[in-house]
Design a protein around this motif. Structure first.
Motif, PDB file in Angstrom:
ATOM      1  N   ARG A  20      49.262  31.745  41.615  1.00 55.40           N
ATOM      2  CA  ARG A  20      49.067  32.952  40.818  1.00 55.40           C
ATOM      3  C   ARG A  20      49.914  34.085  41.392  1.00 55.40           C
ATOM      4  O   ARG A  20      50.288  34.052  42.566  1.00 55.40           O
ATOM      5  N   PRO A  21      50.223  35.104  40.585  1.00 50.83           N
ATOM      6  CA  PRO A  21      51.083  36.197  41.066  1.00 50.83           C
ATOM      7  C   PRO A  21      50.410  37.029  42.156  1.00 50.83           C
ATOM      8  O   PRO A  21      49.256  37.437  42.016  1.00 50.83           O
ATOM      9  N   VAL A  22      51.156  37.276  43.229  1.00 56.91           N
ATOM     10  CA  VAL A  22      50.674  38.064  44.361  1.00 56.91           C
ATOM     11  C   VAL A  22      51.726  39.122  44.687  1.00 56.91           C
ATOM     12  O   VAL A  22      52.930  38.843  44.638  1.00 56.91           O
ATOM     13  N   VAL A  23      51.273  40.314  45.028  1.00 60.85           N
ATOM     14  CA  VAL A  23      52.177  41.398  45.418  1.00 60.85           C
ATOM     15  C   VAL A  23      51.830  41.841  46.833  1.00 60.85           C
ATOM     16  O   VAL A  23      50.676  42.178  47.122  1.00 60.85           O
ATOM     17  N   ALA A  24      52.828  41.853  47.701  1.00 56.82           N
ATOM     18  CA  ALA A  24      52.630  42.345  49.065  1.00 56.82           C
ATOM     19  C   ALA A  24      52.645  43.868  49.082  1.00 56.82           C
ATOM     20  O   ALA A  24      53.400  44.503  48.342  1.00 56.82           O
ATOM     21  N   LEU A  25      51.809  44.448  49.937  1.00 50.33           N
ATOM     22  CA  LEU A  25      51.729  45.896  50.111  1.00 50.33           C
ATOM     23  C   LEU A  25      51.750  46.201  51.607  1.00 50.33           C
ATOM     24  O   LEU A  25      51.149  45.481  52.403  1.00 50.33           O
ATOM     25  N   GLU A  26      52.444  47.267  51.982  1.00 50.58           N
ATOM     26  CA  GLU A  26      52.504  47.639  53.392  1.00 50.58           C
ATOM     27  C   GLU A  26      51.265  48.443  53.791  1.00 50.58           C
ATOM     28  O   GLU A  26      50.574  49.019  52.948  1.00 50.58           O
ATOM     29  N   SER A  27      51.001  48.477  55.086  1.00 55.87           N
ATOM     30  CA  SER A  27      49.867  49.257  55.580  1.00 55.87           C
ATOM     31  C   SER A  27      50.289  50.538  56.288  1.00 55.87           C
ATOM     32  O   SER A  27      49.449  51.400  56.548  1.00 55.87           O
ATOM     33  N   THR A  28      51.587  50.696  56.579  1.00 50.13           N
ATOM     34  CA  THR A  28      52.028  51.927  57.231  1.00 50.13           C
ATOM     35  C   THR A  28      51.766  53.152  56.370  1.00 50.13           C
ATOM     36  O   THR A  28      51.426  54.226  56.881  1.00 50.13           O
ATOM     37  N   ILE A  29      51.920  53.005  55.055  1.00 48.55           N
ATOM     38  CA  ILE A  29      51.652  54.144  54.174  1.00 48.55           C
ATOM     39  C   ILE A  29      50.187  54.571  54.290  1.00 48.55           C
ATOM     40  O   ILE A  29      49.849  55.745  54.117  1.00 48.55           O
ATOM     41  N   VAL A  30      49.318  53.615  54.611  1.00 45.09           N
ATOM     42  CA  VAL A  30      47.890  53.905  54.741  1.00 45.09           C
ATOM     43  C   VAL A  30      47.603  54.618  56.059  1.00 45.09           C
ATOM     44  O   VAL A  30      46.886  55.626  56.098  1.00 45.09           O
ATOM     45  N   VAL A  50      47.708  47.023  41.188  1.00 43.91           N
ATOM     46  CA  VAL A  50      48.225  45.660  41.158  1.00 43.91           C
ATOM     47  C   VAL A  50      47.297  44.759  40.340  1.00 43.91           C
ATOM     48  O   VAL A  50      47.748  43.980  39.490  1.00 43.91           O
ATOM     49  N   ARG A  51      46.002  44.875  40.571  1.00 37.61           N
ATOM     50  CA  ARG A  51      45.049  44.057  39.825  1.00 37.61           C
ATOM     51  C   ARG A  51      45.086  44.366  38.333  1.00 37.61           C
ATOM     52  O   ARG A  51      45.027  43.459  37.484  1.00 37.61           O
ATOM     53  N   ASP A  52      45.180  45.655  37.993  1.00 33.20           N
ATOM     54  CA  ASP A  52      45.191  46.052  36.585  1.00 33.20           C
ATOM     55  C   ASP A  52      46.385  45.460  35.838  1.00 33.20           C
ATOM     56  O   ASP A  52      46.321  45.253  34.621  1.00 33.20           O
ATOM     57  N   ALA A  53      47.470  45.204  36.556  1.00 34.07           N
ATOM     58  CA  ALA A  53      48.664  44.633  35.928  1.00 34.07           C
ATOM     59  C   ALA A  53      48.686  43.104  36.010  1.00 34.07           C
ATOM     60  O   ALA A  53      49.684  42.484  35.627  1.00 34.07           O
ATOM     61  N   GLY A  54      47.610  42.504  36.520  1.00 35.86           N
ATOM     62  CA  GLY A  54      47.465  41.058  36.433  1.00 35.86           C
ATOM     63  C   GLY A  54      47.816  40.263  37.669  1.00 35.86           C
ATOM     64  O   GLY A  54      47.876  39.032  37.610  1.00 35.86           O
ATOM     65  N   ALA A  55      48.033  40.935  38.804  1.00 29.11           N
ATOM     66  CA  ALA A  55      48.385  40.229  40.040  1.00 29.11           C
ATOM     67  C   ALA A  55      47.331  40.483  41.115  1.00 29.11           C
ATOM     68  O   ALA A  55      46.422  41.309  40.948  1.00 29.11           O
ATOM     69  N   VAL A  56      47.474  39.782  42.227  1.00 27.10           N
ATOM     70  CA  VAL A  56      46.563  39.914  43.364  1.00 27.10           C
ATOM     71  C   VAL A  56      47.248  40.725  44.453  1.00 27.10           C
ATOM     72  O   VAL A  56      48.362  40.387  44.865  1.00 27.10           O
ATOM     73  N   ALA A 299      55.820  40.145  39.316  1.00 29.17           N
ATOM     74  CA  ALA A 299      55.180  38.938  39.861  1.00 29.17           C
ATOM     75  C   ALA A 299      54.559  38.096  38.759  1.00 29.17           C
ATOM     76  O   ALA A 299      54.647  36.861  38.769  1.00 29.17           O
ATOM     77  N   VAL A 300      53.925  38.749  37.785  1.00 28.67           N
ATOM     78  CA  VAL A 300      53.338  38.032  36.651  1.00 28.67           C
ATOM     79  C   VAL A 300      54.431  37.336  35.844  1.00 28.67           C
ATOM     80  O   VAL A 300      54.301  36.158  35.462  1.00 28.67           O
ATOM     81  N   ALA A 301      55.532  38.048  35.580  1.00 28.33           N
ATOM     82  CA  ALA A 301      56.633  37.458  34.819  1.00 28.33           C
ATOM     83  C   ALA A 301      57.245  36.273  35.556  1.00 28.33           C
ATOM     84  O   ALA A 301      57.599  35.252  34.945  1.00 28.33           O
ATOM     85  N   ALA A 302      57.374  36.399  36.884  1.00 25.93           N
ATOM     86  CA  ALA A 302      57.927  35.298  37.672  1.00 25.93           C
ATOM     87  C   ALA A 302      57.003  34.082  37.646  1.00 25.93           C
ATOM     88  O   ALA A 302      57.467  32.930  37.553  1.00 25.93           O
ATOM     89  N   ALA A 303      55.693  34.313  37.712  1.00 23.30           N
ATOM     90  CA  ALA A 303      54.741  33.208  37.661  1.00 23.30           C
ATOM     91  C   ALA A 303      54.773  32.515  36.306  1.00 23.30           C
ATOM     92  O   ALA A 303      54.719  31.285  36.215  1.00 23.30           O
ATOM     93  N   ARG A 304      54.880  33.296  35.239  1.00 24.06           N
ATOM     94  CA  ARG A 304      54.949  32.704  33.900  1.00 24.06           C
ATOM     95  C   ARG A 304      56.243  31.931  33.704  1.00 24.06           C
ATOM     96  O   ARG A 304      56.276  30.902  33.024  1.00 24.06           O
TER      97      ARG A 304
END
Length: 310
Positions: A20-30, A50-56, A299-304
């Motif tokens: 399934r589509p997954v998106v990496a996110l950095e933690s430095t911004i946090v 990210v979830r609202d657009a269909g990825a994890v 990510a969703v488009a790539a998975a499809r």
């Protein structure tokens, strides 16, 4: 790719197993990029975008020396609120792991760890790059070298406008990193829509970017990353005159206070926040939320594309 010892969050591990589509996110911004208590709120909003657009979402960081791909909410809270969280580039990972540190991963480290985990798309705010006066200081972000050797698509609003944008684009070209504007042939300037530099390539849909990623794999182009430059709409950017004035003031203070190295970026971003009375922070948040949404759609488009029945 380096074989990092990674622990996966439950949701991310399941998503990767199911392709399934997954998106990496950095933690430095946090931990370093946003002030408390806004940082934790925004971190949760980024994951939700990210979830609202269909990825994890897979926020990456280090907890007590353990590299985690997909921090849970308690771990995210820990990195957002604890004192002494270390800013981790790739060079710092082994030392931080051996000493049991809590750490937030930069663009460079997040890219490397995401690629090692099999995640192809990463959303951030702005890349690091070549610093001003680099001809004297040789100050250049490790983000550039990491992207030169990491097969991942990074959605960003260009490089931070406090840097030497032209020199950064030259370095990206030399390092073989592809830069594609999303619905633009102009490179964005982070807080501002247009940095003043042209781009050779643009893409007008997440599906086309997914096609580019597939073509890279088909042609064996795995030596470097793909930068997807996603500008803010002009009506959402920081006022350009305010931006230029604030930047000039910040650079003068930087020299006065003798700030150098990796302390430069957080120092200047804090100055922007203070001098613009929070306007730059609001812009920064809009940037990362928009980039998280676009990255998820890619990510969703790539998975499809990989599995049309999915």
């Amino acid at each position: 790719m380096t074989n990092f010892h990674l622990r996966y969050g439950t949701e991310v591990a399941e998503a990767l197993r199911q392709h399934r589509p997954v998106v990496a996110l950095e933690s430095t911004i946090v931990s370093h990029g946003l002030p408390r208590p806004d940082n934790l709120t925004v971190a949760r909003q980024i994951e939700q975008a990210v979830r609202d657009a269909g990825a994890v979402p897979a926020t990456i960081g280090m907890v007590a020396g353990e590299l985690v791909v997909g921090l849970d909410d308690a771990e995210l809270t820990r990195l957002a609120t604890a004192d002494g969280v270390t800013k981790l580039s790739v060079r710092d990972l082994a030392v931080a792991a051996a000493t049991g540190a809590d750490g937030a991963t930069t663009v460079a480290a997040t890219s490397a760890l995401a690629a090692a985990a099999g995640i192809r798309v990463f959303a951030t705010g702005g890349l690091g790059g070549v610093h001003r006066e680099a001809a004297q200081t040789f100050d250049e972000s490790a983000d550039l070298v990491a992207l030169a050797s990491t097969p991942i698509a990074v959605v960003c609003a260009g490089v931070k406008s406090i840097l030497d944008v032209g020199a950064t684009l030259e370095r990206l070209e030399t390092l073989g990193v592809t830069v594609v504007g999303y619905r633009t042939r102009r490179f964005p300037g982070f807080f501002i829509t247009d940095s003043g530099f042209d781009l050779d390539w643009s893409a007008d849909s997440p599906e086309l970017i997914a096609d580019i990623l597939a073509a890279r794999e088909q042609h064996g182009v795995q030596h470097g990353g793909l930068v997807v430059a996603h500008p803010l709409p002009t009506d959402e950017q920081l006022d350009p005159q305010l931006h230029d004035r604030t930047l000039a003031e910040g650079l003068a203070r930087l020299e006065r206070d003798g700030i150098s190295g990796k302390a430069v970026t957080p120092y200047l971003l804090a100055h922007f926040h203070s001098a613009t009375q929070g306007a730059s922070l609001a812009v920064n948040v809009r940037i990362i939320l928009r980039n998280a949404d676009l990255a998820a759609r890619i990510a969703v488009a790539a998975a499809r594309r990989a599995d049309p029945a999915a």
